[in-house]
Motif scaffolding. Structure first.
Motif, PDB file in Angstrom:
ATOM      1  N   GLU A   1      50.071  49.965  38.201  1.00 38.76           N
ATOM      2  CA  GLU A   1      49.228  48.908  38.779  1.00 38.76           C
ATOM      3  C   GLU A   1      47.999  49.519  39.466  1.00 38.76           C
TER       4      GLU A   1
ATOM      5  N   ARG B   1      42.031  43.690  38.051  1.00 38.82           N
ATOM      6  CA  ARG B   1      41.455  42.987  36.908  1.00 38.82           C
ATOM      7  C   ARG B   1      42.584  42.634  35.963  1.00 38.82           C
ATOM      8  N   ARG B   2      43.019  41.375  36.031  1.00 37.51           N
ATOM      9  CA  ARG B   2      44.179  40.977  35.214  1.00 37.51           C
ATOM     10  C   ARG B   2      43.768  40.650  33.787  1.00 37.51           C
ATOM     11  N   ILE B   3      42.561  40.077  33.634  1.00 38.08           N
ATOM     12  CA  ILE B   3      42.096  39.716  32.293  1.00 38.08           C
ATOM     13  C   ILE B   3      40.786  40.460  32.046  1.00 38.08           C
TER      14      ILE B   3
ATOM     15  N   SER C   1      41.051  48.136  34.623  1.00 39.09           N
ATOM     16  CA  SER C   1      41.758  47.780  33.402  1.00 39.09           C
ATOM     17  C   SER C   1      42.974  46.927  33.769  1.00 39.09           C
ATOM     18  N   THR C   2      43.790  46.628  32.771  1.00 40.35           N
ATOM     19  CA  THR C   2      45.006  45.864  33.053  1.00 40.35           C
ATOM     20  C   THR C   2      46.210  46.806  32.965  1.00 40.35           C
TER      21      THR C   2
ATOM     22  N   ALA D   1      45.637  50.949  36.938  1.00 43.14           N
ATOM     23  CA  ALA D   1      44.897  49.839  36.318  1.00 43.14           C
ATOM     24  C   ALA D   1      43.723  49.428  37.195  1.00 43.14           C
TER      25      ALA D   1
END
Lengths: 275, 175
Positions: free
Chosen positions: B137, A147-149, B145-146, B140
């Motif tokens: 990474e 989930r980048r954004i 999440s990022t 995340a």
């Protein structure tokens, strides 16, 4: 000399070194940091657990055997889910199919009222939003997806984009005209949102969504967006105030309804799992 | 994992053998009894089993596993909160005081008590980074999440731990 310099690392520098160590994927902590942590009581207490090797957890007797037995008892081959792209394409197809059928049913009165610029820009904004929601739904079906954004940013960006496009491209009416008769659009919009919402929920539930609230809100957003699209192309009142308040309100209500439904489902699931 | 999806019983045993200690380390906490943690680990494995069709061979396995483990832990916490809110307390619990230093307490136990004072989201990031050995990474991915948000949570957690440790040192020096 270099070793002495490293050993004299100050605590604040050690803090920064730990921050830098956290920023890198994985690897060995820098030698200077390890030396400082070994010699400084404060940093040893704080960081030795992080920097040292992880001790394996002590397992109670028989847990692994019990779990293995349970898994083996119901072990059947399963077919992995398709890729995120294919799942998203499926959601976009459902969106397009429902939108086309419903616009054909209600008539394209709204599209006839729009000029070419309005038609193109609104279509692009709605399609982009549909694609983003479809990708979000597909990712929620698979635990641990990238989930980048954050989802809230996407929702905010769409709301701001749609509001800006409508406010700039469509004419504004006076307040009494804006308030008159708009409720019928919202009411029909909510009714329109229910069947496609149910279909999208059915497909999303084939994955393993972890947060029912998040899934509910996203399905609500997708169904509300579909309603907004149908209203945009069918409703003959194409004034900015009407579009924002009564058509946009459908999306807000759908997201809220989806979130509440997800919360209720979560409570039911928790009660079922209660020992 | 792919062999497990194809119903290979040995692959299932291998996964259970390798991952159960990590899950136990992640799901155990100072407020959980050992029996609670054992129940959570078993529940987590059942969820993993039910969701195994959602794993894709092209994706890393740990974020997938720990995303499920994280939600198992959250649900466990919510269930306990529901039970606690409905239970009638028969006696008043003592107010929480400054952390007393207990004889024979290990460094890990002591740090565990500091970790317990962190917000849940910061604590889980620190535990995932340490217990599971995942990268930022991967954490995340596991926390939906990022990378930026994970970094921020980890840094804030360390800031708070440093502050707590500083206060504790001051407290010790005074006493």
């Amino acid at each position: 000399m270099a070793t002495d310099a490293r050993a004299k690392l100050h605590c604040s520098e050690a803090d920064k070194a730990v921050d830098r160590f956290l920023d890198r994927p994985r690897g060995e902590p820098p030698a200077g940091l390890v030396e400082h942590v070994t010699s400084c009581a404060r940093c040893r207490q704080l960081y030795s657990w992080l920097l040292g090797p992880e001790e394996p957890a002590e397992l109670p007797n028989g847990v692994q055997e019990l779990v293995s037995r349970k898994l083996r008892a119901s072990l059947r081959p399963v077919k992995p889910l398709p890729s995120t792209g294919r799942l998203a394409a499926r959601f976009v197809a459902i969106f397009g199919l429902f939108a086309a059928l419903l616009v054909a049913y209600f008539g394209p009165g709204g599209a006839a009222q729009m000029n070419a610029t309005q038609l193109v820009v609104v279509t692009v904004v709605l399609l982009a939003a549909a694609a983003l929601v479809a990708v979000s739904l597909s990712r929620q079906m698979v635990p641990g997806s990238v989930r980048r954004i954050p989802l809230s940013w996407l929702v905010g960006a769409f709301a701001a984009g749609f509001a800006l496009v409508v406010a700039v491209l469509f004419p504004w009416e006076r307040l009494p005209e804006m308030l008159a008769g708009g409720w019928a659009c919202t009411y029909h919009g909510i009714l329109i949102a229910v069947p496609p919402g149910a279909v999208m929920l059915y497909f999303a539930a084939r994955g393993a969504p972890l947060s029912y609230r998040s899934l509910g809100a996203t399905v609500g957003a997708a169904a509300g967006l579909l309603s907004l699209t149908v209203l945009q192309f069918s409703c003959e009142n194409q004034h900015a105030g009407h579009l924002l308040l009564w058509h946009g309100g459908v999306v807000v209500l759908s997201v809220a309804a989806g979130y509440v439904a997800g919360w209720a489902a979560e409570q039911v699931a928790l009660r079922r799992r209660q020992p | 994992m792919v062999r497990y999806q194809r119903a290979d019983p040995e692959a299932a045993d291998e996964l259970v053998r390798r991952l159960t200690p990590l899950l136990f380390g992640f799901l155990s906490g100072p407020t959980h009894s050992r029996a609670d943690t054992e129940d959570l680990v078993q529940e987590c494995w059942l969820r993993i089993h039910k969701s195994r069709h959602t794993y894709r061979a092209t994706e890393p396995v740990l974020p997938w596993i720990f995303a499920i483990a994280r939600h198992t832990g959250l649900d466990g916490y919510r269930r306990r909160s529901r039970v606690d809110s409905r239970e009638v307390k028969t006696e008043r619990l003592p107010e929480r005081t400054e952390m007393p230093e207990l004889p024979g307490m290990s460094l890990k136990d002591e740090l565990g008590r500091y970790l317990d004072q962190l917000p849940e989201s910061q604590k889980e990031v620190i535990l995932m980074l340490k217990v599971t050995g995942m990268s930022l990474e991967e954490v995340a991915r596991a926390t939906s999440s990022t990378v930026g948000a994970v970094k921020q949570k980890a840094h804030r957690a360390y800031e708070k731990l440093r502050r707590l440790l500083g206060e504790s040192d001051g407290y010790r020096r005074k006493s």
